[in-house]
Scaffold this active site. Structure first.
Site, PDB file in Angstrom:
ATOM      1  N   ASP A 122      58.845   5.340  38.281  1.00 50.47           N
ATOM      2  CA  ASP A 122      58.472   3.962  38.552  1.00 50.47           C
ATOM      3  C   ASP A 122      58.424   3.648  40.046  1.00 50.47           C
ATOM      4  OD1 ASP A 122      57.969   3.254  35.955  1.00 50.47           O
ATOM      5  OD2 ASP A 122      60.035   2.699  35.530  1.00 50.47           O
ATOM      6  N   SER A 173      69.196   2.838  29.099  1.00 46.69           N
ATOM      7  CA  SER A 173      68.363   2.131  30.050  1.00 46.69           C
ATOM      8  C   SER A 173      67.027   1.866  29.356  1.00 46.69           C
ATOM      9  CB  SER A 173      68.185   2.997  31.293  1.00 46.69           C
ATOM     10  OG  SER A 173      67.075   2.543  32.017  1.00 46.69           O
TER      11      SER A 173
END
Ligand code: ARG
Length: 421
Positions: A122, A173
């Site tokens: 990301d 997560s």
């Protein structure tokens, strides 16, 4: 004070970043939260940003843009990373980057910030996409810069009176939007461990799924989903409904050992019932309406686009070029697919298309047959010519056993396997 626009989810990492950016970077923090369709309490997230020290908090409803400019092009491309991951997280990042850049321009900030670590994809996607849209913006990634860890974040949050969200107790997560839910960490870090049921939130276990199959008819117009069971719906609603329907039947669970751009192998569990169903249905309309050559070439483009998306190259020129090819390929991809959902499985049960290349007269084995059988003999005589020539010249005198062995990869003159009679 100079301004920074922070991509803010309301979770622990990005909440900690608000006071952190003020203290360590001496910046005035403006947050941006994008609504990409995950069910979150946006007013509360906005409140929290302001309470935690943001001077302004933007919440953008970007669902329609996400569907139209990201999910649909990815669907039409058949973009599925490493054959399994429909790219939910990867598709969202360039859009969030765009929203960050827009807010930065609106408020006169010359920096943007995100909460990515230095280990994931990301960070690459945000950094590269922001740079593509405005190379003059500074990009700040405090979690990467300071190598912040979860326990330290929790302590810092307590010191700064930041409510630690209950999700901080989750071993996982998680990232989610309309196109899917990504789950990593916790027990999932052991590739031998089967994902426990608590890793899943959108999908029922196939064992607990209904004992009756359910059918859904999905309509496409030039590669764009337009209706479910005859009811015309907007894109977000189609994806939502398929997420719920597929989820109820345990469809759309993915367990992926994936290769990150930065070189790490990781284990991620995905839930993407809507994306999985739509990809299966869409490619079935393509099977009816694209030629063999188009299908073969498009499959190569699909791998290329999936890699570009995964690797954060959404705004690259190569992606723009390939996206134009994909868009052009969709002009006859109009039709209906009937999908059967049952106990964690998905099957295409039927398909029809307005410009279908499936010719019943050519396909049938009945007397309605229109195919020219004589032409087949002539075709085979030409098509088989190279092989006949080779047999005459190179395989002359070889036994059929020999040729059997050679064709299984055994080298001439090497050890010979016994052939069972
Ligand atoms: N591995 C996926 C990707 O690179 C998803 C990462 C999402 N993050 C998460 N916390 N699960 O696109």
């Amino acid at each position: 004070m100079e301004k920074v626009v922070l991509a803010y989810s309301g979770g622990l990492d990005t909440s900690v970043l608000i006071p952190w950016l003020r203290e360590k970077y001496e910046l005035d923090v403006i947050t941006l939260t994008a609504n990409l369709g995950s069910e979150r309490d946006l007013p509360t997230i906005r409140e929290k940003a302001l309470r935690t020290g943001a001077s302004e908090a933007y919440v953008e409803d970007a669902r329609d843009v996400f569907v139209r400019f990201f999910c649909w092009p990815a669907l039409q491309a058949g973009a599925i990373y490493e054959g399994v991951y429909p790219l939910g997280t990867a598709l969202a990042r360039p859009l969030i980057a765009k929203l960050l850049v827009d807010v930065a321009h609106r408020v006169g900030a010359n920096a943007v910030a995100h909460g990515c670590t230095g280990k994931g994809n990301d960070q690459v996607r945000f950094d590269v996409a922001v740079a593509a849209l405005d190379p003059s913006l500074r990009i700040i990634a405090p979690v990467r810069d300071y190598r912040m860890h979860r326990d330290e974040e929790i302590e810092y949050a307590r010191e700064h009176d930041i409510p630690v969200p209950v999700t901080a107790n989750s071993p996982y997560s998680i990232d989610e939007n309309l196109w899917g839910r990504s789950v990593e960490a916790g027990i999932l870090e052991d590739p031998w461990e089967e994902p426990p049921e608590d890793a899943y939130a959108w999908t029922t276990s196939p064992i607990a799924a209904p004992n009756q199959p359910e059918y859904v008819e999905i309509e496409f117009d030039q590669g764009v989903p337009t209706a479910l069971n005859g009811e015309t719906l907007d894109g977000g609603e189609i994806i939502n409904r398929l997420n719920r329907l597929g989820g109820a039947h345990g469809v759309g669970r993915i367990d992926h050992i994936e290769n990150r751009l930065i070189g790490i192998k990781s284990r991620e569990v995905y839930e993407a019932p809507g994306a999985v169903i739509l990809h299966a249905a869409h490619s079935e309309v393509e099977n009816m309406t694209l030629s063999k050559d188009q299908l073969r070439f498009k499959a190569k483009v699909a791998v290329e686009i999936a890699d570009l998306v995964y690797n954060g190259q959404w705004f690259s020129a190569l992606h723009q070029d390939l996206a134009a090819y994909v868009a052009s390929s969709q002009r006859f991809v109009t039709g209906v697919v009937r999908v059967k959902l049952y106990k964690g499985t998905l099957q295409v049960a039927g398909r029809r298309a307005q410009h279908s290349l499936y010719d019943p007269g050519l396909a049938t084995y009945t007397s309605a047959d229109t195919f020219d059988h004589q032409a087949a003999a002539g075709f085979i005589s030409i098509f088989g010519l190279p092989l006949r020539t080779q047999a005459h010249i190179q395989w002359l005198g070889r036994s059929s056993d020999d040729i059997l062995r050679l064709s299984a990869g055994e080298v001439a003159g090497g050890p010979r396997s016994p052939i069972p009679s």
